[in-house]
Every structure is written in C-alpha cells, then in structure tokens.
Scaffold this active site. Structure first.
Site, PDB file in Angstrom:
ATOM      1  CB  ALA A  57      -1.021  -0.019   0.974  1.00 20.82           C
ATOM      2  NE  ARG A  76      12.470   4.895   1.785  1.00 19.61           N
ATOM      3  CZ  ARG A  76      12.667   4.002   2.647  1.00 19.61           C
ATOM      4  NH1 ARG A  76      13.764   3.581   2.954  1.00 19.61           N
ATOM      5  NH2 ARG A  76      11.533   3.244   3.077  1.00 19.61           N
TER       6      ARG A  76
HETATM    7  C1  UD1 Z   1      10.661  -2.296   6.339  1.00 20.16           C
HETATM    8  C2  UD1 Z   1      10.910  -3.028   7.922  1.00 20.16           C
HETATM    9  C3  UD1 Z   1      12.437  -3.036   8.161  1.00 20.16           C
HETATM   10  C4  UD1 Z   1      13.012  -4.229   7.170  1.00 20.16           C
HETATM   11  C5  UD1 Z   1      12.664  -3.736   5.767  1.00 20.16           C
HETATM   12  C6  UD1 Z   1      13.263  -4.906   4.606  1.00 20.16           C
HETATM   13  C7  UD1 Z   1       8.947  -1.922   8.977  1.00 20.16           C
HETATM   14  C8  UD1 Z   1       8.502  -0.829  10.125  1.00 20.16           C
HETATM   15  N1  UD1 Z   1      10.378  -1.967   8.766  1.00 20.16           N
HETATM   16  O1  UD1 Z   1      11.139  -1.081   6.233  1.00 20.16           O
HETATM   17  O2  UD1 Z   1      12.532  -3.480   9.338  1.00 20.16           O
HETATM   18  O3  UD1 Z   1      14.501  -4.015   7.420  1.00 20.16           O
HETATM   19  O4  UD1 Z   1      11.249  -3.381   5.546  1.00 20.16           O
HETATM   20  O5  UD1 Z   1      12.916  -4.378   3.462  1.00 20.16           O
HETATM   21  O6  UD1 Z   1       8.301  -2.780   8.564  1.00 20.16           O
HETATM   22  N2  UD1 Z   1       3.694  -0.574   3.345  1.00 20.16           N
HETATM   23  C9  UD1 Z   1       2.236  -0.560   3.175  1.00 20.16           C
HETATM   24  N3  UD1 Z   1       1.499   0.229   4.058  1.00 20.16           N
HETATM   25  C10 UD1 Z   1       2.361   1.209   4.791  1.00 20.16           C
HETATM   26  C11 UD1 Z   1       3.576   1.192   4.522  1.00 20.16           C
HETATM   27  C12 UD1 Z   1       4.196   0.368   3.832  1.00 20.16           C
HETATM   28  O7  UD1 Z   1       1.470  -1.581   2.900  1.00 20.16           O
HETATM   29  O8  UD1 Z   1       1.713   1.849   5.452  1.00 20.16           O
HETATM   30  C13 UD1 Z   1       4.076  -1.555   2.228  1.00 20.16           C
HETATM   31  C14 UD1 Z   1       5.220  -0.883   1.557  1.00 20.16           C
HETATM   32  O9  UD1 Z   1       4.273  -0.895   0.012  1.00 20.16           O
HETATM   33  C15 UD1 Z   1       6.304  -1.981   0.981  1.00 20.16           C
HETATM   34  C16 UD1 Z   1       6.410  -2.603   2.380  1.00 20.16           C
HETATM   35  O10 UD1 Z   1       5.048  -2.464   2.990  1.00 20.16           O
HETATM   36  O11 UD1 Z   1       5.995  -2.935  -0.069  1.00 20.16           O
HETATM   37  C17 UD1 Z   1       7.463  -2.366   3.326  1.00 20.16           C
HETATM   38  O12 UD1 Z   1       7.370  -0.768   3.436  1.00 20.16           O
HETATM   39  P1  UD1 Z   1       8.698   0.239   3.424  1.00 20.16           P
HETATM   40  O13 UD1 Z   1       8.227   1.517   3.516  1.00 20.16           O
HETATM   41  O14 UD1 Z   1       9.524  -0.295   2.101  1.00 20.16           O
HETATM   42  O15 UD1 Z   1       9.525  -0.196   4.636  1.00 20.16           O
HETATM   43  P2  UD1 Z   1      11.050  -0.166   4.933  1.00 20.16           P
HETATM   44  O16 UD1 Z   1      11.179   1.188   5.281  1.00 20.16           O
HETATM   45  O17 UD1 Z   1      11.847  -0.799   3.820  1.00 20.16           O
HETATM   46 MG    MG Z   2      11.319  -1.374   1.771  1.00 16.22          MG
END
Ligand code: UD1
Ligand code: MG
Length: 462
Positions: free
Chosen positions: A8, A13
């Site tokens: 979602a 970035r």
């Molecule tokens: C996340 C992890 C981190 C891990 C990393 C690995 C968390 C808090 N952190 O960080 O520990 O090392 O992934 O790649 O989970 N997403 C949603 N809804 C949201 C936010 C994100 O569906 O509200 C989805 C994004 O689309 C994405 C995934 O969750 O596909 C991960 O989100 P992202 O923002 O990339 O997390 P990271 O900061 O990479």
């Molecule tokens: Mg990520």
C-alpha cells in the site's frame, strides 16, 4: 498456509508519481515477482494490501484466482496498519501466515519453504512453538534496514528501525528482510497494542514483534541463503541493482538448461521467454515479452526479439529486430533486418541486410537479401526479391495488399504499387514500376529508353 503481501505504501524515496511496487524489473512490476514467488509455494489464499494507486496494482492481477485485496486507508499508516487493514483475512486463521513486503522481489520460494520446514523442526525437536520467524541476513552495510536484536540463546528480542536505533544498535549487521511467518493467534494478540513510532508516527510491524517477545512468545530469525534475498527496493538505484540480480538469475537458469549465453553482463532476457535448448545468444542481445526460440537458434550481437517465435535452426544475424512475428525453421534474418507487425517468414527464407518486412507473409525459400521494403504483402515460395525493391503499400490515405506468386523474380530497384497481383513465374525486370497485375509466366519491364550520347560526358566534365 495463507500469504499476505504489503503493497500500500507510497515509496516516497522513489521520487515518483508511480507507486513503488508498480515500477518494473525486466518489464514486470516489482510486485509481480513477489506474487510469483508466493504462487510457487501453493498457498491456499493470497491477499494483497493496496492503498496508493490501488486500482493500478489490482489491474496487474486481473483474472487471478484465490487472490484477495484489502484496502489501507492511510498508506502512510505503517506496516502494522497494513496488517490491521487486512485483519479479516487472518483474524480467525489458526495457523502460520506468511507476511511479505511488496518491495522484496528477490526472495526465493525455496527460502520460504526452508523457513516453513524450520518451524516444523523446532516444533518437533525442541518442543517449541515459534510465534514468528523472520527472514534475515548479515549485510556489510545495514543502513536503512531494521536491525535484529537477539538474546544470548539466539532468540529475537526486538527489531529496531534505523530511525529509532541507538548508536550501538546501528552497529548490528543482521537485518530484517521483511519476510515473516507469524503464528496468527499470537500476532492477533499484540497487533492492536502497537503504538506509533515516535520518530515517524507510523505503526511498525516490527513493533508487533517486539511486543510478542515482551510477552514471552518465541521469535527467531532465519538466515537467507543469498544476501540479495533480503534486499528491499526503496529507491531507483536499489531497483537497478535488483533488476541486475533478477536478470542474471534468469540467464543462469537458461544457461544451466543448455543454452549458451555470451557475455551475460550485456544480455537481457525477460522472465517469460522460452529457450528450447542449444540456443546461442551473442552479446548485447535483448529477448523480450512472450518470445520462444526453438532448438539451435542463434541470435547475433545487438539484436532485439520481442513477442516473437523463432523456430528451430533460425539464425538472426547481428543488429536485427524481430517484433510480434513468426520466423519458421532455418530462416535467416539480418544483419540489420527489421521484421514486424505479425509477419511470417517461411522455412529457409532469407531476409537480409537492411530489409524491412511489415505485416507480410513470406513463403519458403524466399530471398530478399538486400535493401528492400516488403509491406502488407504475400509472397509465394522460392520468389526472389532483388536489392532495393519497394512495395508501395500506402497511397497517403489507405494501405493496400500485394500478392506475389511462387517462383517470381522481382529485379532490383523495382517499385511494386499495391493493390497488385504478380502471377507465378512472372519476371519483373530491374528498375520497373509495376502498377498493373502481371499474369503467370509474363515478363514485365517498364523503364525509360536508354540513350547513349558519345563524348557528351567528357564535355560536361572538362
Ligand atoms: C521495512 C521494515 C524493516 C526491514 C525492511 C526490509 C517495517 C517497519 N520496517 O522497512 O525492518 O528491514 O522493510 O526491506 O516494517 N507498506 C504498506 N503500508 C504502509 C507502509 C508500507 O503496505 O503503511 C508496504 C510498502 O508498500 C512496502 C512494504 O510495506 O511494500 C515495506 O514498506 P517500506 O516503507 O519499504 O518499509 P522499509 O522502510 O523498507
Ligand atoms: Mg522497503
């Protein structure tokens, strides 16, 4: 088992209008790879949490069965909020659920299978019910990832996000890969207790893991076989690196299946391409879309093949393009040829240097070896198309068809004006402009009469 993909997020970035998971790797969206990996695991049900550009994400999976979508209202709510959005998918589930970040395209299905096996082994031999198993790896530069903090028995105490990590915690090299197996009832017991991160205001899924561990549930990490598997795609440089990893994996598979890839660092072959064995790919080649190359095909340096079938023994000489077309066995294309728009090239035909073939059907053993344009034409077996022949298929308003029989000879630099029919064994003398049908066996010649004026040339030059 059930699987939930988190997709979602905005992917800020990426600095993009387009959601991160919609960006492509080898012409397939990032999330397509995650879904593909999960499909290989024979999951009962798969769900995707969508939010930002939800409709576009759904469209990728049109027609897929046993796939559900859940909508996260606030795509900045955080990964735990994403799980809450899909609570109906897993609330009553009494087993392990796979949760996977939509930006983790490099995880292998075998690794997830190994994680499943590990859970069973721990249950059987240690008599321990794991509440969560987290895919992890040691990275020389762990910047940006959640760090895995463990006790001295090797159990996970917590995961600290970069923004919240102390100096000491930042030194930890073991990182969270964003792929988890959760025992659903235990996850459910903590998920609503997750508090927003002071640093970002988001609800972190990693915070749920911290709560589990605080309640005495056992959480462990599982080392990925390959470091790259834990990589998240968070900006466009990471996207480029992930693309390289996937590109090389495809080439490795094809090479091990018995195809020769020269200079793999320069070759681009997309995931759906089939090479049937003993195919030889020279440097700088791109094979795209739904293409299938039969046994022994050779594709010369710098060529592009897209959505096309090349039958057994076809040779594509260097710097040629074949798009949306069908090249039959042992035909030769190129060098510098362009075959396009549903063209068919018959067995053992040769479309050579600087020959363009558009929406045409070429029979067997037809030669057009130099500098020709063949558009909207049907050409019978064994016909010869001389150098510089042009099929004029367009009158400025409409396109017209040409029908050329078998064993026809079209002399060099002739202009064939469609609509037109040239009968079998007709002979077009070089340099002719043909705008009437030619009957079987006839010779057609249309040129200005040649005049030779003695000494006049020299006069002009001196
Ligand atoms: C996340 C992890 C981190 C891990 C990393 C690995 C968390 C808090 N952190 O960080 O520990 O090392 O992934 O790649 O989970 N997403 C949603 N809804 C949201 C936010 C994100 O569906 O509200 C989805 C994004 O689309 C994405 C995934 O969750 O596909 C991960 O989100 P992202 O923002 O990339 O997390 P990271 O900061 O990479
Ligand atoms: Mg990520």
């Amino acid at each position: 088992m059930r699987a939930l993909i988190l997709a979602a997020g905005l992917g800020s970035r990426f600095r993009s209008e387009k959601a991160k998971v919609l960006h492509t790797i080898m012409n397939k969206p990032v999330i397509w790879y995650v879904y593909q990996t999960i499909k290989e695991l024979n999951m009962q049900d798969i769900a995707i949490v969508v939010g930002h550009q939800a409709e576009e994400v759904r469209k990728i999976f049109e027609g897929e069965e046993n796939l559900f979508f859940f909508y996260q209202k606030n795509p900045k709510g955080g990964t735990a909020d994403a799980l809450i959005s899909a609570i109906d998918f897993w609330r009553d589930y009494q087993d392990y659920i796979l949760v996977i970040n939509g930006d983790a395209p490099l995880v292998k299905s075998q690794t997830i299978k190994n994680m499943q096996r590990y859970i069973h082994l721990v249950e059987e031999y240690e008599n321990i019910k794991l509440s969560a198993l987290i895919l992890s790896s040691f990275l020389p530069d762990p910047t940006g990832y959640g760090r895995v903090v463990k006790d001295n028995q090797g159990n996970v105490i917590k995961i600290v996000e970069e923004k919240d990590a102390s100096f000491e915690e930042k030194q930890i090299k073991e990182i969270n890969g964003g792929v988890y197996l959760f025992y659903s009832p235990h996850l459910l017991s903590v998920i609503f207790s997750v508090k927003p991160s002071p640093a970002s205001g988001e609800l972190y899924l990693t915070e749920a893991i911290n709560l589990m561990s605080q309640r005495g549930y056992i959480v462990r990490s599982f080392m990925a076989e390959e470091q790259a598997e834990v990589m998240g795609v968070n900006n466009r440089w990471e996207l480029a690196i992930a693309e390289n990893v996937i590109r090389l994996r495809i080439l490795e598979r094809l090479a091990k299946d018995g195809n020769t890839i020269h200079q793999p660092e320069t070759v681009w072959i997309e995931p759906d391409v089939i090479l049937e064995g003993n195919v030889e790919i020279e440097p700088g080649v791109a094979i795209m879309g739904n293409s299938r190359l039969g046994k022994g095909v050779r594709v010369g340096r710098g060529s592009i093949i897209q959505n096309s079938i090349l039958e057994e023994g076809v040779v594509v000489e260097p710097y040629s393009i074949v798009r949306d077309s069908y090249v039959k066995s042992k035909a030769v294309v190129g060098p510098f040829a362009h075959i396009r728009n549903q063209s068919v090239i018959g067995e053992e035909s040769h479309m050579g240097n600087f020959v363009e073939v558009k929406a045409s059907h070429i029979g067997k053993r037809v030669n057009a070896k130099h500098l020709a344009y063949i558009g909207d034409a049907n050409i019978g077996d064994r016909t010869n198309v001389g150098a510089g022949v042009v099929f004029a298929n367009y009158d400025g308003k409409r396109k017209y068809q040409s029908y050329v029989g078998e064993n026809v000879f079209i002399g060099s630099n002739s202009l064939i004006i469609a609509p037109i029919q040239l009968g079998n064994y007709s002979y077009i003398a070089g340099g002719s402009v043909i705008n009437e049908n030619i009957e079987e066996g006839a010779l057609a010649i249309s040129r200005a009469k040649l005049r030779i004026l003695k000494d006049k040339g020299k006069e002009k030059l001196t």
